[in-house]
Design an enzyme around this catalytic site. Structure first.
Site, PDB file in Angstrom:
ATOM      1  N   GLN A  81       0.827  -1.134   0.007  1.00 47.31           N
ATOM      2  CA  GLN A  81      -0.040  -0.078   0.021  1.00 47.31           C
ATOM      3  C   GLN A  81       0.875   1.239  -0.199  1.00 47.31           C
ATOM      4  O   GLN A  81       0.298   2.275  -0.027  1.00 47.31           O
ATOM      5  CB  GLN A  81      -0.800   0.010   1.128  1.00 47.31           C
ATOM      6  N   ARG A 126      -9.029  -1.062   7.939  1.00 43.51           N
ATOM      7  CA  ARG A 126     -10.025  -0.007   7.135  1.00 43.51           C
ATOM      8  C   ARG A 126     -10.452   0.949   8.057  1.00 43.51           C
ATOM      9  O   ARG A 126     -11.367   1.229   8.215  1.00 43.51           O
ATOM     10  CB  ARG A 126     -11.270  -1.121   6.672  1.00 43.51           C
ATOM     11  N   CYS A 127      -9.282   1.504   8.480  1.00 41.78           N
ATOM     12  CA  CYS A 127      -9.531   2.791   9.399  1.00 41.78           C
ATOM     13  C   CYS A 127      -8.405   3.353   9.522  1.00 41.78           C
ATOM     14  O   CYS A 127      -7.050   2.908   9.314  1.00 41.78           O
ATOM     15  CB  CYS A 127      -9.972   2.548  10.750  1.00 41.78           C
ATOM     16  N   GLU A 173     -13.558   4.375   4.994  1.00 41.00           N
ATOM     17  CA  GLU A 173     -13.250   3.740   6.122  1.00 41.00           C
ATOM     18  C   GLU A 173     -14.206   3.998   7.262  1.00 41.00           C
ATOM     19  O   GLU A 173     -14.405   3.335   8.153  1.00 41.00           O
ATOM     20  CB  GLU A 173     -11.812   4.278   6.945  1.00 41.00           C
TER      21      GLU A 173
END
Lengths: 216, 802
Positions: B236, B383-384, B756
């Site tokens: 990422q 996912r945050c 998110e």
């Protein structure tokens, strides 16, 4: 993960004979499906292997067995086993306390409490089957052991080993799991048929299911 | 006659901000033509497989690789001893700790990397891995962070012996990593001492894993002649990987090329640098051949980057009307065997201090202790943004606990405590500055949409009926997220500020290429960045090619995680577009022979003010940029922008869930889920909706099933998809989505980031709904995951099982 297994088995032998039978470690190990003593290192140390199929994982453990305590007077035996599988992906250890007590009728009761601890792939992939598989394995073990005891009894001169009580066995883990009557097996069954195992697990699962629904 | 306004037609043709433009990524994905790391096949490529420890804690007495090396097709077996001369047996983590690349005399978690077998193909490598004989001496494992801090707890990190100070300050115990505090402790203690009412609740946010569909992997290819290293990697943050590889290998960054091709989902799992990447690179350098390493599912779930594992105690002080006067939080954070959390250097608990939420709380204090255990390292955000899910979970659960204590409705207590619109920019007691928000209207809109009063009436009726087969629960969350890390004054990774970048080149025919420091993993960057350029520079999105993930072509950027692409890189896109537009204005003025100030920008052209017939379109201007520019101007039409945001952005939302719990079985049905999100300016409503559906579904997964528990021996349970819950269309509830728009005042186009929020906001919403179903029975909290068995046990314990 760790499971504790408690079992007892009534043998048609005098306590002394039952004790003698237990001293033949190789013979006793051969009663456990998939297990084998490969080498005796000294008085109290052995090397051995056990192969078990746990769902998708087949593991073949090799390791050492130590007789950590042996008290003939009290009729107790303490066995420690430690091993890892050949692929290096799992580890297992066993801590077994076995005892023999005399039954009023002249037979002997063999009781065992063992802690089995597994790590690695076996725990990851086989955890949910551990209890059922051990149950089945132990049932086989006891059947084989009982057959061995029966053979031993038959081989004894009548005066020495005659016991009045008929061979009766009870598995103390679950009330419903009674052992089948020992067959006059000439040789210990050491191979575990995959279908038998599967059927036993399904039976066990169903039995559990009905027990649970009764509880609610 | 065409009745549509010509302007509207032109805008739609540009496919700019606000259009539901179809995703440019989808044609290749739905045809199976994506290129993932495992699709890379190079001539002479070898395959590496890890030998891993079955024990959670053990000393390595010896490793015998002879049998494995002797197997035909095996090229190398690497152990820590082989990496030592290169000083690569340990590597730095993102959190200032070190992590063993291959175990150096000791393993500290189950499945830890012990040796790396390289062979002709994966099958040979896997078979040979089983021939590596490792002699372990098992040590007692510690999987409970509280046990880890007891005086007689086994020492997990012997390599840290004598180090009383870690990367984040003093360590008070051999398994302690740091204590981090923020806020005014004295003032908060006073608020509690003087409060009319206080509540306290312990809660565990269990260890979970992002579990992307594609596991982690890499292909390393070292060219011994040129001295160039090329690595295809599931990352990422490819530029960060290049810098780390450069630091580790002493190869100059100019000789390293990191390529993140298509990524099959990241969700935080693909931020870190993992031992497998390093060993693949070393093997390629040693053998002079490309080496591929791809994780199995079990390896992914049990070794590369878990999320959460936060043991939190929250306390609220309030007046009798439920107005909050203070928040106190104590956290014990289980970081596993190596501290490899992905957090900005300054903040070892990430942005956990957003835990005052959407509420006007006068004072707060937070204390977080990081602890080593015999579990795998990680601590990434799933996912945050860094630790935001934990923070939001805490405050959204606590406010419900307070509401129950005071007997105040759970929507009403939120309305009483919201930060008012006029208070923005709002300074929180924990030092953050919220950019914008308008919370009360969002919640009211949701309450109206679902007819909240009717739902509460239905719940009351069902509670009164002893024969009702279900318990009904209503969960509300009104969360504020913090995303867009971040301002370089606060945020850096390995000393590099968390800016991001965009480079745009406009070609002579008016088409363009944009290259980015971020990398899409499903977010649809190739679609949405082009929409920003379309609006801000007047170039049709259809002729803009967005390229990411190749460090040899893209400008340096910090990558995609923590919803930072739109807030940071999206701003860079807008600003680079403005630079293009301003140069275009000068060229247009030159072509039209007017002053640049006499021109106005109109979608895709510059018009002379007051004379709309005289105009130059961007296509014409682009051509002129290569043959007819004003005197003294450089030829060409391109721009680069590195954007260091002045602040984070703070998206928010109001969610409501209705659940029905079957008393007989403990099964929970999510009957309704209404999600209102405010992410500021909306770039592509279709992509936003897709992202929200995805985030809600992953939130549903965490709340109702995902968990990586450990047994006493340190076996990680849940390491296969037999145990680890990944929802499919069968389990997933129906989602209803809605929105309001409160732009960020400091972002060039007012956008805040969105993907998110649904994860962060939905998890406490589900928990709140489940607890609410039991609230009339005095229950204030139940632990996640809310699976049927756990719920059934609770129903029985409370004597309400059907």
């Amino acid at each position: 993960m760790k499971i504790t297994i408690e079992k007892s088995l009534d043998l048609p032998l005098s306590p002394a004979l039952a004790w003698d039978m237990l001293q033949d470690i190789e013979g006793v190990a051969a009663c456990l499906p998939g297990a084998k003593i490969t080498e005796q290192l000294d008085e109290t140390h052995y090397k051995g292997t056990v192969s078990v199929k746990l769902g998708p994982a087949t593991v073949s453990f090799k390791g050492e067995i130590e007789i950590a305590g042996r008290d003939e007077a009290a009729g107790t035996l303490h066995i420690i086993g430690k091993g890892s599988d050949q692929g290096g992906t799992s580890g297992a250890s066993l801590d077994l306390h076995a005892s023999i007590i005399a039954l009023p009728g002249g037979g002997a009761r063999l009781s065992g409490v063992s802690d089995v601890t597994v790590t690695g792939k076996v725990a990851t992939f086989g955890a949910r089957l551990m209890n059922s598989v051990s149950e089945v394995l132990l049932q086989k073990f006891f059947t084989n052991l009982a057959a061995r005891a029966e053979a031993l009894r038959a081989a004894q001169p009548a005066t020495a080993a005659e016991v009045s009580a008929p061979p009766a066995m009870a598995a103390s883990t679950t009330a419903s799991a009674t052992m089948p009557a020992p067959m006059p097996a000439p040789a210990a069954e050491t191979k575990l048929n995959a279908l038998t195992l599967l059927w036993a697990i399904i039976k066990d699962f169903l039995a559990n299911l009905f027990r649970r629904s009764k509880a609610t | 006659m065409n009745e549509i306004s010509p302007d509207l037609g032109r805008l739609e043709k540009l496919e700019g901000i606000g259009c539901a433009r179809k995703r440019r990524e989808d044609p290749r994905f739905i045809q199976g033509r994506g290129t993932y790391v495992d699709d890379i096949h190079l001539p002479g490529m070898l395959f590496g497989v890890m030998v891993r420890s079955p024990y959670a804690h053990a000393r390595i007495r010896a490793i015998d690789t002879a049998r494995a090396k002797a197997m035909p097709g095996v090229h190398a077996v690497l152990t820590a001893e082989d990496l030592k001369p290169l000083k690569l047996h340990w590597m730095p983590t993102l959190a200032g700790d070190v992590q063993a690349v291959l175990a150096d005399g000791k393993v500290c978690f189950q499945n830890q990397e012990v040796a790396f077998v390289v062979a002709e193909d994966r099958y040979i490598a896997a078979d040979a891995a089983e021939l590596v004989d490792v002699d372990y001496e098992e040590l007692p494992a510690v999987v409970d962070p509280f046990r880890a801090l007891e005086p007689d707890a086994p020492v997990i990190r012997e390599d840290l012996a004598g180090k009383d100070v870690g990367a984040h300050g003093p360590r008070r115990h051999h398994n302690h990593i740091f204590n981090w505090q923020i806020g005014d402790r004295d003032r908060t203690d006073r608020a509690f001492a003087n409060a009319a009412v206080t509540v306290k609740q312990d809660m565990l946010y269990p260890r979970v894993h992002p579990c992307p569909l594609e596991t982690c992997g890499s292909v390393a290819s070292y060219d011994p002649v040129k001295g160039d290293l090329t690595v295809w990697i599931t990352s990422q943050a490819p530029h960060v990987v290049r810098t780390v590889v450069g630091l580790l290998s002493s190869i100059p960054e100019s000789k390293i090329r990191i390529i993140s091709p298509d990524i099959g989902g990241g969700f935080g799992n693909k931020v870190g640098v993992y031992p497998g990447y390093v060993t693949a690179i070393v093997a390629s350098i040693v053998l002079g051949r490309p080496v591929k390493w791809i994780e199995s599912r079990n390896e992914n779930l049990t070794t590369t980057a878990f999320a959460r594992d936060y043991w939190m105690t929250g306390e609220l002080a309030a007046d009798a009307d439920g107005r909050i006067k203070g928040l106190r939080v104590n956290v014990t954070a289980d970081h596993g065997a190596f501290d490899a959390c992905a957090d900005p250097t300054k903040w070892p608990a990430g942005m956990f201090h957003v835990c005052t939420g959407s509420y006007d709380i006068p004072t707060a204090h937070v204390s977080v202790d990081g602890v080593y255990t015999n579990k795998f390292p990680g601590g990434v955000a799933y996912r945050c943004s860094f630790r935001v899910t934990e923070a939001v979970y805490l405050v959204e659960r606590m406010i419900d606990v307070l509401a129950q204590k005071l007997g105040i409705d759970k929507a009403e207590i939120r309305l009483r405590n919201f930060i008012a619109k006029e208070q923005f920019p709002y300074h929180t007691p924990l030092g953050l500055e919220y950019d914008s928000g308008d919370y009360a209207p969002a919640l009211r809109r949701v309450m109206k949409a679902v007819d909240y009063d009717a739902l509460r009436a239905e719940q009351a009726a069902k509670r009164a009926d002893p024969n009702c087969p279900v318990l009904m629960g209503i969960g509300i969350t009104t969360f504020t997220e913090i995303v867009g890390a971040g301002p370089s004054k606060n945020c850096d990774i390995l000393g590099i500020g968390m800016f991001d970048s965009c480079e745009i080149r406009v070609h002579p025919d008016g088409s363009a290429i944009a290259r980015m420091g971020t990398i899409t993993q499903g977010q649809g960057h190739q679609t949405t960045y082009a929409q920003i350029i379309a609006t801000e520079a007047g170039i049709p999105a259809s002729v803009i090619h967005v390229e990411e993930g190749d460090t040899s072509t893209a400008p340096y950027g910090l990558g995609t995680y923590g919803s930072r692409s739109t807030p940071v890189a999206g701003a860079a896109v807008a600003r680079a577009s403005h630079k293009i537009r301003e140069k275009a204005r000068k060229i247009a003025a030159h072509l039209l022979e007017v002053s640049p100030d006499d021109l106005e920008f109109d979608l895709d052209q510059f018009r002379v003010k007051g004379d709309p017939s005289r105009a130059k379109g961007m296509k014409e201007i682009a051509w002129a940029a290569y043959n007819n520019v004003p005197e003294g101007m450089e030829m060409g039409l391109e721009a680069v922008d590195y954007y260091d945001p002045p602040n984070f952005t703070f998206p928010f939302g109001a969610y409501l869930a209705v659940v029905d719990i079957t008393k007989a079985t403990g099964e929970i049905k999510v009957r309704r889920f209404y999600a209102l999100d405010d992410c500021g300016t909306r770039i592509n409503p279709m992509i936003i909706e897709g992202q929200i559906h995805g985030g809600l579904t992953e939130g549903f997964a965490v709340a109702f099933g995902q968990e990586l528990p450990y047994d006493e021996q340190g076996n990680v349970l849940g390491g296969t998809l037999m145990d680890y819950f990944v929802p499919t269309a069968v389990e997933t509830p129906h989602w209803e989505t809605d929105y309001t728009v409160t732009p960020s005042p400091h972002h060039p186009i007012g956008a805040k980031g969105v993907a998110e929020s649904p994860h962060v906001g939905s998890i406490p919403c589900f928990s709140n709904a489940v607890v609410d179903a039991f609230a009339h029975l005095g229950v204030t909290h139940t632990g996640m995951p809310h699976n049927a068995y756990r719920t059934w046990k609770q129903l029985n314990a409370l004597g309400v099982a059907g």
